[in-house]
Design an enzyme around this catalytic site. Structure first.
Site, PDB file in Angstrom:
ATOM      1  N   LYS A  95      -3.100   9.644 -17.662  1.00 50.77           N
ATOM      2  CA  LYS A  95      -1.647   9.492 -17.738  1.00 50.77           C
ATOM      3  C   LYS A  95      -1.168  10.406 -18.858  1.00 50.77           C
ATOM      4  O   LYS A  95      -1.333  10.090 -20.047  1.00 50.77           O
ATOM      5  CB  LYS A  95      -1.275   8.042 -18.045  1.00 50.77           C
ATOM      6  CG  LYS A  95       0.222   7.770 -18.076  1.00 50.77           C
ATOM      7  CD  LYS A  95       0.817   7.763 -16.681  1.00 50.77           C
ATOM      8  CE  LYS A  95       2.295   7.376 -16.712  1.00 50.77           C
ATOM      9  NZ  LYS A  95       2.887   7.326 -15.369  1.00 50.77           N
TER      10      LYS A  95
ATOM     11  N   GLY B 155       6.101   3.148  -6.269  1.00 51.30           N
ATOM     12  CA  GLY B 155       4.746   2.662  -6.055  1.00 51.30           C
ATOM     13  C   GLY B 155       3.659   3.624  -6.474  1.00 51.30           C
ATOM     14  O   GLY B 155       2.522   3.529  -6.011  1.00 51.30           O
TER      15      GLY B 155
END
Length: 253
Positions: free
Chosen positions: A37, A14
């Site tokens: 990212k 998650g």
């Protein structure tokens, strides 16, 4: 806390949805947010990545991705197999620092766990966090096996001199089993850090508008939320065996 590094105890715990929740809560608090990212794996250039998913759910955030590799592998392995340049920890730190000059909060979401390798030199997200001097938020699963991986990650963070801000349960089951309910208290003990939130199972499937409104209720005040860790722990704590046995005996009589 201009930069927060978000890692997980492994894959599929998650992490991306938690990143989106942290971003949504920060936006609701009036802060500007960027999501970095460092390495996205397992997607084609035209596919939406994790940073895009954070933006879809959380709202107006700046997104950045340093590298993308086609195979769903650890970044270092994926880069080598694709014959592409790997991401280095110093590049992650430099990109986050640049974003931090223009935003109140930068969220750096890793790939997999803390020690997943970026390159052939063994560079990891932990190295980037150390270069940044940034705290780390650990996303953990709720059920069996989470205590071991959470404690191992927490120990490694401290061994490397990194600050573990806290733990968030990345997906709290709609019907938690005994292990999950016991783990609410045990996660605090094994991590030596506060529990800073619990996202409900299926949170990522909510409509973005609902996600943004609800996200602060899943996170503690340290993450711009309203979630009550103590109340959650009391509500979810299982009764001791003796209490259950006594209750059953009283009902039988």
């Amino acid at each position: 806390m201009p930069v927060l590094v978000i890692t997980g105890t492994g894959t599929e715990v998650g992490k991306t949805i938690t990143t989106a929740a942290v971003a949504a809560a920060a936006l609701a608090a009036g802060r500007t947010v960027a999501v970095l990212k460092p390495a996205q794996t397992g997607l084609r250039p035209d596919e939406r990545g994790d940073a895009d998913e954070v933006a879809r759910l959380a709202g107006t955030v700046t997104t950045a991705e340093l590298a993308r590799y086609p195979e769903p592998l650890a970044p270092g392995t994926a880069a080598r197999r694709a014959g592409m340049t790997p991401v280095r920890p110093h590049e992650v730190a430099e990109a986050a620092q640049k974003l931090a000059t223009e935003h109140d909060l930068v969220l750096v979401e890793g790939a997999g766990g803390l020690l997943v390798r970026f390159d052939e030199r063994g560079g990891t997200l932990a190295d980037a966090a150390r270069l940044l001097g940034a705290p780390v938020l650990l996303v953990a699963s709720a059920g069996l096996g989470t205590l071991n991986t959470t404690e191992l990650t927490a120990r490694e963070l401290r061994t490397q001199g990194l600050d573990l801000l806290g733990v968030v349960i990345g997906s709290w089951p709609n019907t938690p089993d005994l292990a999950s309910r016991c783990n609410v208290a045990d996660l605090l003990e094994v991590s030596g850090a506060p529990l800073l939130g619990a996202l409900p199972e299926g949170a990522g499937a909510l409509a973005p508008a609902d996600f943004r409104v609800t996200a602060p209720s899943w996170l503690a005040a340290r993450l711009d939320g309203t979630w009550d860790a103590e109340g959650f722990g009391v509500r979810e704590a299982p009764e001791p065996d003796g209490v259950q046995a006594s209750s059953r005996s009283s009902q039988a009589s």
